[in-house]
Design an enzyme around this catalytic site. Structure first.
Site, PDB file in Angstrom:
ATOM      1  N   ASP A 147     -18.527 -10.127  31.143  1.00  0.00           N
ATOM      2  CA  ASP A 147     -17.398 -10.339  30.244  1.00  0.00           C
ATOM      3  C   ASP A 147     -16.115 -10.464  31.062  1.00  0.00           C
ATOM      4  O   ASP A 147     -16.001  -9.912  32.161  1.00  0.00           O
ATOM      5  CB  ASP A 147     -17.252  -9.172  29.266  1.00  0.00           C
ATOM      6  CG  ASP A 147     -18.432  -9.064  28.319  1.00  0.00           C
ATOM      7  OD1 ASP A 147     -19.119 -10.083  28.100  1.00  0.00           O
ATOM      8  OD2 ASP A 147     -18.659  -7.955  27.796  1.00  0.00           O
ATOM      9  N   LYS A 148     -15.146 -11.142  30.505  1.00  0.00           N
ATOM     10  CA  LYS A 148     -13.880 -11.385  31.207  1.00  0.00           C
ATOM     11  C   LYS A 148     -13.300 -10.094  31.773  1.00  0.00           C
ATOM     12  O   LYS A 148     -12.854 -10.050  32.929  1.00  0.00           O
ATOM     13  CB  LYS A 148     -12.881 -12.042  30.262  1.00  0.00           C
ATOM     14  CG  LYS A 148     -11.488 -12.220  30.851  1.00  0.00           C
ATOM     15  CD  LYS A 148     -10.520 -12.829  29.847  1.00  0.00           C
ATOM     16  CE  LYS A 148      -9.126 -12.957  30.431  1.00  0.00           C
ATOM     17  NZ  LYS A 148      -8.153 -13.530  29.451  1.00  0.00           N
TER      18      LYS A 148
END
Length: 328
Positions: A147-148
């Site tokens: 995830d970012k």
């Protein structure tokens, strides 16, 4: 209605269930409703190419009538982006590189793949600059995602042969990925979470534990360090569903500190102001991919790498040891 849900990390195999509103309607019309990310003409082409199953059987007639409750499985294809992905000289931390693979320590805040909302400034853009040979490899060689706002180790294939081998090993659950997470609440002991995950029935930005239609998801965790009202966990993924660790720990009512999607309000009573302020200032999930182990695609030798959590998480640990030692 059961919404389309991703089959795995590639998000290319989608599942859905025909709702009451689709009972008796033709297949392509129902698919256009359930798989709204794709045009009806594209869906028709996929149906005719045998890429859609109804209750486990391939159906190639767009006019085929469907019944409520029928389960659809669509093998979607990658859609080439309408824009050209350009190499960008973005700083990345290369932990290891040889002629077949690279291991990257991704910082929090760096998006892995471009998308509709972000066309550049991603890890994929950076890889095309630092490793130009990845232009010939799907997704610039990225084998799995983070995830970012999750930091940590990722493996990147630098040629097609290595990519095929690493993807196969990932699907066979032979790549070992270990994380550490700071969660709210005090856990007594480690355990295994075996709960299926699918798209949230009402919020398309979220994943959720779902009873029907979810994909199997298994997360192992053990106690890393105890604090008063918080716990650091060592986590190992057996499967790799979207947001898996975040969803599973939130389901246990021990969400990850700072998680903007699954964390909820900060819990904890009687916290020292400095500690409370630091916890509230954590604007991303306190989750780090700490260790990675795999079989090298060329040599067949076992290889492993490890990187400590970044400064923002280390600072929280230090404050918790100072202000919230376990048993205090």
């Amino acid at each position: 209605m059961t919404a389309a849900t991703p089959d795995d990390d590639a998000d290319l195999v989608l599942h859905a269930e025909v709702p009451e509103s689709g009972d008796g309607k033709r297949l392509d019309a129902v698919c256009a409703q359930l798989f709204a990310d794709y045009s009806r003409s594209r869906l028709q082409a996929w149906i005719e190419a045998g890429r859609l199953q109804v209750d486990g059987e391939v159906v190639t007639r767009c006019r085929h009538p469907v019944t409520v409750g029928a389960r659809l499985r669509l093998l979607a294809e990658e859609i080439e982006e309408a824009f050209t992905l350009e190499p960008q000289d973005l700083p990345i931390d290369v932990v290891h590189a040889d002629r077949d693979l690279a291991v990257i320590d991704k910082p929090a805040g760096l998006t892995v793949h471009p998308g509709a909302g972000q066309r550049d400034g991603t890890l994929q853009n950076a890889l095309l600059h630092h490793f130009p040979q990845t232009a010939a490899v799907p997704r610039a060689g990225i084998v799995h995602r983070l995830d970012k706002d999750t930091s940590g180790l990722m493996v990147v294939a630098l040629n097609l042969k290595a990519h095929a081998r690493l993807v196969a090993d990932l699907q066979a659950r032979e790549i070992r990925r270990e994380y550490e997470a700071l969660v709210q609440g005090e856990l007594i002991s480690g355990a295994t979470i075996d709960l299926p995950i699918g798209r949230h029935p009402r919020d398309r930005l979220r994943m959720a534990v779902v009873e029907h239609g979810g994909r199997d998801a298994v997360t192992h965790y053990r106690i890393g360090e105890r604090f008063a009202q918080f716990t650091r966990l060592d986590v190992r993924l057996e499967t790799g569903r979207t947001h898996q660790i975040r969803v599973h720990l939130a389901q246990l009512r021990h969400p990850i500190v700072g998680d903007p999607l699954y964390g909820g309000p900060l819990r904890g009573s009687g916290l020292e102001p400095e500690l409370r302020e630091a916890l509230r200032a954590m604007r991303r999930q306190a989750l780090h991919a700490r260790a990675l182990a795999l079989v090298h695609p060329r040599s067949g030798a076992e290889a492993s790498w490890e990187r400590p959590a970044p400064e923002d998480m280390q600072m929280l640990y230090a404050l918790l040891r100072r202000f919230a030692p376990h048993g205090a």
